[in-house]
Design a protein around this motif. Sequence first.
Motif, PDB file in Angstrom:
ATOM      1  N   GLY A 317       0.807  -1.215   0.000  1.00 51.48           N
ATOM      2  CA  GLY A 317       0.000   0.000   0.000  1.00 51.48           C
ATOM      3  C   GLY A 317       0.840   1.265   0.000  1.00 51.48           C
ATOM      4  N   CYS A 318       2.096   1.176   0.408  1.00 54.63           N
ATOM      5  CA  CYS A 318       2.986   2.338   0.370  1.00 54.63           C
ATOM      6  C   CYS A 318       4.203   2.125  -0.519  1.00 54.63           C
ATOM      7  N   ASP A 323       2.686   5.054  -8.697  1.00 57.66           N
ATOM      8  CA  ASP A 323       1.846   6.183  -8.319  1.00 57.66           C
ATOM      9  C   ASP A 323       2.053   6.586  -6.854  1.00 57.66           C
ATOM     10  N   LYS A 324       2.942   5.896  -6.144  1.00 60.40           N
ATOM     11  CA  LYS A 324       3.114   6.204  -4.718  1.00 60.40           C
ATOM     12  C   LYS A 324       3.999   7.437  -4.510  1.00 60.40           C
ATOM     13  N   ASN A 325       3.865   8.032  -3.347  1.00 58.25           N
ATOM     14  CA  ASN A 325       4.682   9.180  -2.964  1.00 58.25           C
ATOM     15  C   ASN A 325       6.158   8.896  -3.285  1.00 58.25           C
ATOM     16  N   TYR A 328       8.540   7.521  -0.709  1.00 62.03           N
ATOM     17  CA  TYR A 328       8.407   6.160  -0.183  1.00 62.03           C
ATOM     18  C   TYR A 328       9.291   5.239  -1.018  1.00 62.03           C
ATOM     19  N   THR A 362       5.519   3.323  12.648  1.00 62.63           N
ATOM     20  CA  THR A 362       4.203   2.821  13.046  1.00 62.63           C
ATOM     21  C   THR A 362       3.914   1.490  12.361  1.00 62.63           C
TER      22      THR A 362
ATOM     23  N   LEU B  68      -4.255   7.692  -1.944  1.00 68.29           N
ATOM     24  CA  LEU B  68      -3.613   6.418  -2.294  1.00 68.29           C
ATOM     25  C   LEU B  68      -2.092   6.544  -2.312  1.00 68.29           C
ATOM     26  N   SER B  69      -1.568   7.647  -2.848  1.00 63.49           N
ATOM     27  CA  SER B  69      -0.110   7.726  -2.995  1.00 63.49           C
ATOM     28  C   SER B  69       0.573   7.840  -1.636  1.00 63.49           C
ATOM     29  N   ASN B  70      -0.096   8.408  -0.659  1.00 60.43           N
ATOM     30  CA  ASN B  70       0.534   8.522   0.655  1.00 60.43           C
ATOM     31  C   ASN B  70       0.291   7.307   1.548  1.00 60.43           C
ATOM     32  N   GLY B  71      -0.370   6.313   1.008  1.00 65.26           N
ATOM     33  CA  GLY B  71      -0.477   5.053   1.728  1.00 65.26           C
ATOM     34  C   GLY B  71      -1.616   4.973   2.724  1.00 65.26           C
ATOM     35  N   LYS B 127      -3.329   4.607  16.745  1.00 68.46           N
ATOM     36  CA  LYS B 127      -2.497   3.736  15.912  1.00 68.46           C
ATOM     37  C   LYS B 127      -2.290   4.326  14.526  1.00 68.46           C
ATOM     38  N   MET B 128      -2.752   5.553  14.322  1.00 70.93           N
ATOM     39  CA  MET B 128      -2.534   6.206  13.033  1.00 70.93           C
ATOM     40  C   MET B 128      -1.371   7.182  13.155  1.00 70.93           C
ATOM     41  N   PRO B 129      -0.393   7.118  12.216  1.00 75.68           N
ATOM     42  CA  PRO B 129       0.730   8.056  12.295  1.00 75.68           C
ATOM     43  C   PRO B 129       0.306   9.466  11.897  1.00 75.68           C
ATOM     44  N   ALA B 130       1.055  10.463  12.366  1.00 76.70           N
ATOM     45  CA  ALA B 130       0.802  11.849  11.982  1.00 76.70           C
ATOM     46  C   ALA B 130       1.284  12.076  10.556  1.00 76.70           C
ATOM     47  N   PHE B 131       0.562  12.894   9.810  1.00 68.99           N
ATOM     48  CA  PHE B 131       0.974  13.218   8.441  1.00 68.99           C
ATOM     49  C   PHE B 131       1.265  14.706   8.303  1.00 68.99           C
ATOM     50  N   MET B 133       3.893  16.183   7.977  1.00 67.70           N
ATOM     51  CA  MET B 133       4.994  16.546   7.087  1.00 67.70           C
ATOM     52  C   MET B 133       4.506  16.802   5.661  1.00 67.70           C
ATOM     53  N   LEU B 134       3.262  16.406   5.372  1.00 64.23           N
ATOM     54  CA  LEU B 134       2.713  16.691   4.037  1.00 64.23           C
ATOM     55  C   LEU B 134       2.455  18.188   3.912  1.00 64.23           C
TER      56      LEU B 134
END
Lengths: 390, 150
Positions: A317-318, A323-325, A328, A362, B68-71, B127-131, B133-134
């Motif tokens: 997924g990452c 198309d991923k960042n 990553y 994480t 999607l691109s940031n996962g 359990k969710m990471p901080a984003f 930095m975007l």
Amino acid sequence: MTPGSRAEFGTASSNATAEEDAVRVANQPMMIRVKHAVFGAIGLPVVLLLGAWIGFFNVGASSGHWKVTAWFLQLAMRSAVRTYALAVDAPKTLDRRGLPAAAGHFARGCAICHGAPGELRSPAVLRMLPQPPDLALTVGDWTDAQLFRIVKHGIRFTGMPAWPARDRDDEVWAMVAFLRELPKLNPNEYRALAFNGSDATGSDRQPATPDVLSDCTRCHGGDGEGRSEAVPALAGQKEAYLLASLQGYAKGDRTSGFMALPVTGIAPDEMAALARYFAMLPPASGEHDQIPAAVINSGRQIAEAGIPERNVPACDGCHIGSDKNPIYPRLDGQHAAYLEQQLKLFRSESRGGTPFWRIMATAAQRLTDDDIRAVSAYFSKPAEDAQQPP
Amino acid sequence: MSANAGLLVGCAFWFLAHGSSWVAAEEPGHRQAKVVEPLIEPMIPDTPQSSNPTAPQDSPGSGLSLFLSNGCGACHTIRGTEACGTIGPDLSHVGSRSAIGAGVLPNTEEAFARFVARPDLFKPGVKMPAFDMLPQTEIQTIARYLKALQ
């Protein structure tokens, strides 16, 4: 006149003053002791300070220590190393996969003081006090745990530096493994290991013409594939990730003693050029160790679907897909041993990296050692379609 | 590209294993999430052979493509898209919830942006990471997209 004799004199005088005398006499030795103590506590440091200020003590290294001082310092150093090394958990066999990187680091970070096969210590270094020993002759005196302790923490007051990165015991052990090899290496073998063979005798050794790229290829290889399992392949990695990682090392946001030295003093535009260069190299489809299919399959399961019941997200997924960042990184085709090490660093939250690294920490939190081995083995096998550029 | 297909297969595997009311989501082209934003087209699950790496599933820079691109899809599901993670809540209709972030935030675009940037501020031990930095503009775009998922 001693206090004793005055006391005798006092008892011989009139009875009227006998009591007063007794008090005075009893106090006197006390007062003298206090005076000594006060002088000792205030006067002596003042005298020593004065001596130091005048320049009475010789701090010159030319004359060496007095024999007794040298003996004492050696004793203190050796005892401290021996004692502190008791707490070090040494592996039964040293991992030799880090040898090329450790040799590469030794050539830049240690040989200036300690010399190396075929490279004498410089006369300047021989005038240091204490003198950095020729390690090929002295490593036999130490156990693995003691060498670990010395290389990790350095030796105070001697110039022997501590390891340049925190939380990187794996790198320190790689250096210990190299120190064990050192006495067996002839100059050619040493050059092959530390300078990646032929570059060794070329312009690489002249500090006046620093060719940055040739410094990188010593460890990462001319093909960018990494000269051992412990050195990451850079060929075909995403450019944005390579650049952000180099900046991370330079700023100290990502900890690695092996990379700390190469990134110091590189200009920002050189860094960008290096990232572009390695990103453009074609990723190799090198041959790989035989890995049991069951391990690969459980790795694929984690990569594609994660482990939902343990909150491990799907790596794909990452990490998979153009198309991923762009920050990553690609993992396909990377060395398994390197991936394993990085995942363990993420899991203990000690890796650092780009501004995005905590996302990965994480994701890695709930991975077991078995998960890490399986998923690393899976990604290290180049996928059938991994040849396409990212 | 077959790696993306692998992800779909992984998702399909999960659907099968946890067989639920979502079976319809496997039907190609079936539009599950009612997306209000006109630009968003759900990705059409395709066979690996005919999938083309350059075929845009979504215009670059749009809310879904940033998601999607940031996962985010590794942890969240949005039905009808490639996002099929199960670690965080299903966001297919998150825009119509009465509150978000374990109920501490109102359901507004601004609240989505604040939660995505620093979820730990609203829920300790999350359990969710901080984003954070975007770039702020990307967080805003994602927030607008989420709010539109009715």
